[in-house]
Design a protein around this motif. Structure first.
Motif, PDB file in Angstrom:
ATOM      1  N   THR A 208       0.847  -1.191   0.000  1.00 19.51           N
ATOM      2  CA  THR A 208       0.000   0.000   0.000  1.00 19.51           C
ATOM      3  C   THR A 208       0.881   1.239   0.000  1.00 19.51           C
ATOM      4  O   THR A 208       1.900   1.272   0.698  1.00 19.51           O
ATOM      5  N   LEU A 209       0.496   2.251  -0.760  1.00 18.64           N
ATOM      6  CA  LEU A 209       1.189   3.536  -0.757  1.00 18.64           C
ATOM      7  C   LEU A 209       0.198   4.619  -0.371  1.00 18.64           C
ATOM      8  O   LEU A 209      -0.861   4.758  -1.003  1.00 18.64           O
ATOM      9  N   TRP A 210       0.514   5.340   0.671  1.00 19.43           N
ATOM     10  CA  TRP A 210      -0.258   6.521   1.065  1.00 19.43           C
ATOM     11  C   TRP A 210       0.578   7.748   0.727  1.00 19.43           C
ATOM     12  O   TRP A 210       1.769   7.791   0.994  1.00 19.43           O
ATOM     13  N   ARG A 211      -0.076   8.762   0.157  1.00 19.05           N
ATOM     14  CA  ARG A 211       0.574  10.060  -0.075  1.00 19.05           C
ATOM     15  C   ARG A 211      -0.175  11.072   0.784  1.00 19.05           C
ATOM     16  O   ARG A 211      -1.346  11.344   0.534  1.00 19.05           O
TER      17      ARG A 211
ATOM     18  N   GLU B  50      -5.959   5.879   4.961  1.00 23.96           N
ATOM     19  CA  GLU B  50      -5.275   7.025   4.357  1.00 23.96           C
ATOM     20  C   GLU B  50      -6.153   8.275   4.434  1.00 23.96           C
ATOM     21  O   GLU B  50      -5.687   9.341   4.840  1.00 23.96           O
TER      22      GLU B  50
ATOM     23  N   THR C 126       8.212  13.572   0.355  1.00 22.16           N
ATOM     24  CA  THR C 126       7.791  13.725  -1.024  1.00 22.16           C
ATOM     25  C   THR C 126       7.267  15.148  -1.189  1.00 22.16           C
ATOM     26  O   THR C 126       7.152  15.875  -0.206  1.00 22.16           O
TER      27      THR C 126
ATOM     28  N   THR D 265       4.855   3.778   2.618  1.00 22.77           N
ATOM     29  CA  THR D 265       4.751   2.494   1.928  1.00 22.77           C
ATOM     30  C   THR D 265       4.655   1.400   2.983  1.00 22.77           C
ATOM     31  O   THR D 265       5.498   1.324   3.873  1.00 22.77           O
TER      32      THR D 265
ATOM     33  N   ALA E 256       5.291  10.116   1.880  1.00 26.39           N
ATOM     34  CA  ALA E 256       4.842   8.877   1.260  1.00 26.39           C
ATOM     35  C   ALA E 256       5.043   7.773   2.291  1.00 26.39           C
ATOM     36  O   ALA E 256       6.123   7.653   2.875  1.00 26.39           O
TER      37      ALA E 256
END
Length: 156
Positions: A8-11, A146, A100, A111, A109
């Motif tokens: 999972t990637l959260w920005r 998120e 980021t 991960t 970011a």
């Protein structure tokens, strides 16, 4: 047991320090993370969080709950951690925070990589055919986290 690898990637439009602090406050997760029904802190760990142990109850959204205990086994304070899970989910997770940029400034970011197996007796036979559904439910829970964390950080 079959292992699932879920990435999972959260920005998040917030500085890494603020994100780290929010994630380190595991008892606060149910306030901003829909699907996390309960967190019981079993062991606070050291000042960096090493050894922190918590029992989580998560609503899958499919009519069942998962309860598992997570223990932090490695910490790179402010940048990431590794944890082991036992209970309905058994495996290892890695969380990495990195700076980021966003159109309006800095961000973070996050991960998350979990490699887990399901231990509930009635789930194991369903894994070969049900894997796509289980992955989608994981993605839904993580997206809700998120969005919840974005809102939590906005309020700070």
């Amino acid at each position: 047991m079959r292992t699932f690898r879920m990435v999972t990637l959260w920005r998040l439009p917030a500085e890494r320090t603020a994100v780290w602090e929010a994630l380190a406050d595991v008892r606060g997760w149910p306030r901003w993370w829909p699907g996390i029904e309960a967190v019981e802190l079993l062991e606070p760990g050291d000042d960096a969080g090493l050894g922190r142990t918590a029992r989580l109850t998560v609503d899958s959204g499919l009519g069942y709950r998962l309860t598992f205990t997570v223990r932090v086994t490695q910490v790179d304070e402010g940048r990431g951690l590794t944890a082991r899970s036992i209970g309905h989910l058994v495996g290892t997770g890695h969380v990495v925070l990195a700076d980021t940029t966003f159109p309006r400034g800095v961000g973070t970011a996050v991960t998350t990589v979990w490699e887990v197996a399901l231990t509930r007796w009635w789930m194991r036979p369903l894994v070969p055919l049900g894997a796509p559904v289980l992955r989608r439910r994981h993605d839904v829970v993580m997206r809700r986290g998120e969005r919840g964390l974005q809102e939590q950080l906005r309020r700070r």
